[in-house]
Motif scaffolding. Structure first.
Motif, PDB file in Angstrom:
ATOM      1  N   ASP A  91      -3.161  -3.277   7.183  1.00  0.00           N
ATOM      2  CA  ASP A  91      -3.996  -2.257   7.817  1.00  0.00           C
ATOM      3  C   ASP A  91      -3.276  -1.626   9.003  1.00  0.00           C
ATOM      4  O   ASP A  91      -3.367  -0.404   9.203  1.00  0.00           O
ATOM      5  CB  ASP A  91      -5.309  -2.881   8.289  1.00  0.00           C
ATOM      6  N   ARG A 139       0.837  -1.207   0.000  1.00  0.00           N
ATOM      7  CA  ARG A 139       0.000   0.000   0.000  1.00  0.00           C
ATOM      8  C   ARG A 139       0.874   1.261   0.000  1.00  0.00           C
ATOM      9  O   ARG A 139       0.447   2.304  -0.499  1.00  0.00           O
ATOM     10  CB  ARG A 139      -0.912   0.020   1.226  1.00  0.00           C
ATOM     11  N   THR A 180      -9.202  -5.082   5.235  1.00  0.00           N
ATOM     12  CA  THR A 180      -8.697  -5.973   4.202  1.00  0.00           C
ATOM     13  C   THR A 180      -9.477  -7.272   4.296  1.00  0.00           C
ATOM     14  O   THR A 180      -9.479  -7.924   5.343  1.00  0.00           O
ATOM     15  CB  THR A 180      -7.198  -6.269   4.364  1.00  0.00           C
ATOM     16  N   ILE A 220      -9.938  -1.603  12.496  1.00  0.00           N
ATOM     17  CA  ILE A 220      -9.435  -2.492  11.448  1.00  0.00           C
ATOM     18  C   ILE A 220     -10.365  -3.691  11.371  1.00  0.00           C
ATOM     19  O   ILE A 220     -10.642  -4.343  12.386  1.00  0.00           O
ATOM     20  CB  ILE A 220      -7.995  -2.958  11.752  1.00  0.00           C
ATOM     21  N   ARG A 248      -9.869  -1.134   1.673  1.00  0.00           N
ATOM     22  CA  ARG A 248     -10.377   0.236   1.683  1.00  0.00           C
ATOM     23  C   ARG A 248      -9.984   0.938   2.979  1.00  0.00           C
ATOM     24  O   ARG A 248      -9.835   0.301   4.010  1.00  0.00           O
ATOM     25  CB  ARG A 248     -11.903   0.233   1.560  1.00  0.00           C
ATOM     26  N   VAL A 249      -9.840   2.254   2.888  1.00  0.00           N
ATOM     27  CA  VAL A 249      -9.547   3.070   4.073  1.00  0.00           C
ATOM     28  C   VAL A 249     -10.351   4.357   3.992  1.00  0.00           C
ATOM     29  O   VAL A 249     -10.473   4.954   2.917  1.00  0.00           O
ATOM     30  CB  VAL A 249      -8.045   3.422   4.167  1.00  0.00           C
ATOM     31  N   LYS A 260     -10.600   4.240   9.487  1.00  0.00           N
ATOM     32  CA  LYS A 260     -11.230   2.925   9.326  1.00  0.00           C
ATOM     33  C   LYS A 260     -10.574   2.215   8.148  1.00  0.00           C
ATOM     34  O   LYS A 260     -10.610   2.704   7.023  1.00  0.00           O
ATOM     35  CB  LYS A 260     -12.736   3.081   9.093  1.00  0.00           C
ATOM     36  N   SER A 261      -9.971   1.069   8.421  1.00  0.00           N
ATOM     37  CA  SER A 261      -9.245   0.332   7.386  1.00  0.00           C
ATOM     38  C   SER A 261      -9.722  -1.111   7.379  1.00  0.00           C
ATOM     39  O   SER A 261      -9.983  -1.695   8.441  1.00  0.00           O
ATOM     40  CB  SER A 261      -7.739   0.392   7.654  1.00  0.00           C
ATOM     41  N   ASN A 317      -3.960  -8.624   7.931  1.00  0.00           N
ATOM     42  CA  ASN A 317      -4.268  -7.265   8.376  1.00  0.00           C
ATOM     43  C   ASN A 317      -3.079  -6.463   8.878  1.00  0.00           C
ATOM     44  O   ASN A 317      -3.258  -5.333   9.343  1.00  0.00           O
ATOM     45  CB  ASN A 317      -5.371  -7.306   9.431  1.00  0.00           C
ATOM     46  N   THR A 345      -0.942   0.801   7.642  1.00  0.00           N
ATOM     47  CA  THR A 345      -1.644   1.943   7.051  1.00  0.00           C
ATOM     48  C   THR A 345      -2.161   2.906   8.106  1.00  0.00           C
ATOM     49  O   THR A 345      -2.017   4.134   7.971  1.00  0.00           O
ATOM     50  CB  THR A 345      -2.809   1.456   6.167  1.00  0.00           C
ATOM     51  N   VAL A 346      -2.780   2.387   9.175  1.00  0.00           N
ATOM     52  CA  VAL A 346      -3.323   3.304  10.174  1.00  0.00           C
ATOM     53  C   VAL A 346      -2.197   4.037  10.917  1.00  0.00           C
ATOM     54  O   VAL A 346      -2.353   5.211  11.278  1.00  0.00           O
ATOM     55  CB  VAL A 346      -4.278   2.589  11.157  1.00  0.00           C
ATOM     56  N   PHE A 360      -3.011   5.593  -2.189  1.00  0.00           N
ATOM     57  CA  PHE A 360      -2.615   5.628  -0.780  1.00  0.00           C
ATOM     58  C   PHE A 360      -1.536   6.680  -0.539  1.00  0.00           C
ATOM     59  O   PHE A 360      -1.555   7.389   0.475  1.00  0.00           O
ATOM     60  CB  PHE A 360      -2.124   4.247  -0.335  1.00  0.00           C
TER      61      PHE A 360
END
Length: 357
Positions: A182, A127, A155, A234, A247-248, A152-153, A179, A185-186, A133
């Motif tokens: 995720d 990502r 997978t 997540i 999605r995020v 909010k993420s 995850n 990502t967060v 992203f």
């Protein structure tokens, strides 16, 4: 940029994807000089498909027949520390697939090998190489939409993972193998250190599909709080059956950002409570992040020549820490502070004899 000789360690799905991208999409900037896999049959098939001249069962054998400029490691998580340290100590640059390792001791071992080398380590959080992203992260850092409040993420994967990944003793479970994208990502989007995590899990499909491993789960919901005050959720489902879904959504003090969708339809909006969408659903992670995986390998080659590393050991270690605290939360049914991982003598009950730090 000189042409790089690479050793592909692991001939499974990700190894095959990276091999193809390096050979077909990296502008002749790399040569995959060897394939390593304990299954010589699997390695041989990949080598034959892409005209790679050498196949070995172990990295040790491959290193004896070098030289190589770098290694791409795509093997199961429980092998990462030994392989990454061996490659770095041999003077190779390393791309290491996520998760970085099984625990913080292993992450520290890899980081120590990196520091005593003059090489680079890139983590396989794809990502971080995806255009949408990256743009979202830049918008968040720019401050025009304010500070992140809720992230909010999710997978959702279409099928069961490999058998070894179903066992938390050898993989740390879905939170790690699916995850951790995720979790990274967060952290990336929050721009702050995580404080604690709470994980709830369920198992809807495992038994009917032949998975009887203790503590297996196919559904999870986690919440993470950050020093900034931001809160992240997540969600994970694997197998989701309907396709691949990543999605995020970030709600900020001055607006929101939405990244990703169930298909290649770009950004979406809903007006007056109605919406109609007809695009195809992504079949797999290879479809959703095809361009990101190519960019990942191109940037790995560039980093070997001195360009910045987009995501490395620090980010990999942070994600592993959240995986460990999250697994403790799942097993003990409580919120776990990241600071608990620093407790003297702490051991991870599901990893026999493994220290947390």
């Amino acid at each position: 940029m000189s042409r790089k000789r690479l050793c592909m360690v692991g001939a499974g799905r990700v190894g095959r994807l990276h091999t193809r991208n390096l050979i077909e999409r990296a502008g002749r900037r790399a040569e995959v000089a060897a394939i390593v896999d304990p299954s010589l049959d699997t390695a041989g098939k990949l080598a034959a498909d892409y005209a790679v001249g050498a196949v070995y069962a172990t990295l040790e054998e491959a290193l004896a027949h070098g030289p190589y400029d770098g290694a791409v490691i795509t093997t199961p998580t429980f092998t990462h520390r030994a392989l990454a340290v061996a490659a770095l100590d041999a003077g190779l640059h390393v791309h290491l697939e996520k998760p970085m390792a099984m625990n913080l001791d292993e992450c520290a071992g890899i980081t120590a090998a990196l520091r005593r080398s003059d090489r680079i380590l890139q983590l396989g959080f794809m990502r971080r190489f995806d255009r949408d992203f990256i743009e979202a992260a830049e918008l968040l850092r720019g401050g025009t939409i304010g500070a992140p409040m809720i992230i909010k993420s999710l997978t959702h994967g279409p099928g069961l993972p490999p058998a070894w990944a179903n066992d938390i003793r050898t993989s740390n479970g879905m939170l790690a193998e699916v995850n951790s994208h995720d979790l990274d990502t967060v952290n990336w989007f929050a721009g702050a250190e995580p404080v604690d995590i709470h994980v709830r899990v369920a198992n809807f499909k495992g038994r009917e599909r032949g998975v009887t491993t203790e503590h297996f789960y196919d559904t999870l919901l986690a919440t993470v709080t950050f020093e900034s005050g931001a809160i992240a959720s997540i969600a994970g489902v694997c197998p989701a059956d309907y396709g691949y879904d990543a999605r995020v959504e970030v709600t900020c003090t001055g607006g929101m950002i939405q990244v990703g969708g169930t298909g290649p339809g770009g950004l979406a909006s809903i007006v007056s409570g109605t919406s109609r969408r007809g695009e195809a659903v992504f079949g797999s992670w290879r479809d959703r992040f095809a361009d990101a995986y190519t960019r990942e390998m191109v940037e790995f080659l560039a980093a070997m020549d001195g360009e910045p590393v987009r995501v490395g050991a620090a980010e990999g270690t942070r994600a592993v820490a959240l995986v460990l605290a999250g697994t403790m939360s799942m097993l003990e049914r409580r919120t776990v502070a990241l600071s608990e991982l620093r407790a003297p003598g702490l051991t991870l009950s599901w990893q026999s004899g493994a220290a947390a730090a």
